[in-house]
Design a protein around this motif. Structure first.
Motif, PDB file in Angstrom:
ATOM      1  N   HIS A  94      29.443 -73.340  63.006  1.00 39.58           N
ATOM      2  CA  HIS A  94      28.457 -73.658  62.296  1.00 39.58           C
ATOM      3  C   HIS A  94      28.202 -75.201  62.181  1.00 39.58           C
ATOM      4  O   HIS A  94      29.015 -76.042  62.665  1.00 39.58           O
ATOM      5  CB  HIS A  94      29.009 -73.485  60.776  1.00 39.58           C
TER       6      HIS A  94
ATOM      7  N   HIS B  94      27.503 -79.061  60.881  1.00 39.69           N
ATOM      8  CA  HIS B  94      27.480 -80.002  59.729  1.00 39.69           C
ATOM      9  C   HIS B  94      26.372 -81.183  60.088  1.00 39.69           C
ATOM     10  O   HIS B  94      26.190 -81.935  60.865  1.00 39.69           O
ATOM     11  CB  HIS B  94      28.862 -80.868  59.850  1.00 39.69           C
TER      12      HIS B  94
ATOM     13  N   HIS C 270      31.374 -77.083  64.741  1.00 41.62           N
ATOM     14  CA  HIS C 270      32.621 -76.492  65.007  1.00 41.62           C
ATOM     15  C   HIS C 270      32.974 -75.022  64.627  1.00 41.62           C
ATOM     16  O   HIS C 270      32.224 -74.683  63.586  1.00 41.62           O
ATOM     17  CB  HIS C 270      33.377 -77.618  64.498  1.00 41.62           C
TER      18      HIS C 270
ATOM     19  N   ASP D 164      40.304 -79.702  55.375  1.00 42.26           N
ATOM     20  CA  ASP D 164      39.237 -80.241  55.644  1.00 42.26           C
ATOM     21  C   ASP D 164      38.710 -81.517  54.806  1.00 42.26           C
ATOM     22  O   ASP D 164      38.601 -81.054  53.628  1.00 42.26           O
ATOM     23  CB  ASP D 164      37.963 -79.119  55.773  1.00 42.26           C
TER      24      ASP D 164
HETATM   25 FE   LIG Z   1      32.918 -76.869  59.037  1.00 43.11          FE
END
Ligand SMILES: [Fe+2]
Length: 256
Positions: free
Chosen positions: A145, A147, A207, A220
């Protein structure tokens, strides 16, 4: 004593340092805890020297926050490519020393996998950034996906996961599902405890994760530096064979 320890053992006032037995170099950079002043950037200006850590130091989550919050505040304003690099590397330098993190109050199913087994939990305390704890059951995946408004420091805390990062190799694409374009794989990493993976809005910004046979968990640390766009998270499908192996170029398309 390792070479690195020899460097660290030298006085700050000495102009020469011994990097191997009998091999001396002239000091160009002031080294603290194994990190150059260039890398530490705003950390140097925002944290008293007595609090800068030794190489062997590990942090509780609270200790991490006491350093990370002023550090993030001092660096987050520069959203240039280089500014994001400095922000992410500086934050990562202290995040890598976290050894204990409070269990999140609640775990929620991640929406970023094809099946159950990937969970996300929020850990409060970040000022300007959000700390998300993730855990992945054995052999589960978090889909590739993009960012496009928040950068990320990922740190492994347990188990291992393969992390892949991509960037768009063609001119930037609108999110048109099914339209083919080319991406470059920039990172293919086994994330183990203490390892770091960085996502800026200009580098490595797509990522995905694949947990190993024992599963994986980590953090994260995400920082929003652009307004949240109207569209949802863009997911990427990448061809299994490289179009250009040497340059790690692949055909790809956005998913529905
Ligand atoms: Fe992510």
């Amino acid at each position: 004593m390792t070479e690195f320890c020899k460097i660290m053992s030298q006085s700050e006032n000495e102009n020469e340092i011994e990097v191997a037995d009998g091999v001396f170099v002239r000091r160009r950079t002031f080294l603290i805890g194994g990190l150059s002043s260039t890398l530490l950037g705003g950390l140097m200006s925002s944290i008293p020297l007595r609090k800068v850590f030794a190489q062997s130091d590990t942090f509780s989550y609270e200790q991490f926050l006491s350093l990370a919050n002023p550090l993030a505040k001092s660096l987050v304003g520069d959203t240039s490519t280089e500014g994001q690099d400095q922000y992410l590397h500086s934050l990562a330098a202290i995040a890598a020393r976290i050894k204990t993190v409070p269990e999140p109050v609640a775990w929620n199913d991640s929406t970023q996998s094809f099946k159950p087994g990937t969970d996300i939990g929020f850990t409060p305390g970040g000022d300007g950034f959000t700390v998300l704890h993730w855990r992945m059951a054995p052999n589960t995946q978090i889909r590739l996906h993009r960012h496009d408004y928040g950068n990320v420091v990922t740190i492994g805390l347990g188990g291992d996961a393969r992390v892949e990062n991509y960037e768009i190799a063609d001119n930037d694409q609108d999110y048109i599902p099914g339209k083919s374009f080319r991406v470059r794989k920039t990172v293919d990493q086994q994330l183990t405890p203490g390892n770091i993976n960085l996502v800026s809005l200009d580098r490595n910004y797509i990522h995905g994760f694949t947990a190993g046979p024992d599963g994986a968990h980590g953090l994260d640390i995400t920082t929003r530096i652009r307004p949240k766009p109207d569209h949802g998270t863009p997911y990427l499908s990448v061809s299994s064979n490289a179009a250009d192996e040497a340059r790690q170029i692949y055909e790809a398309e956005w998913e529905e």
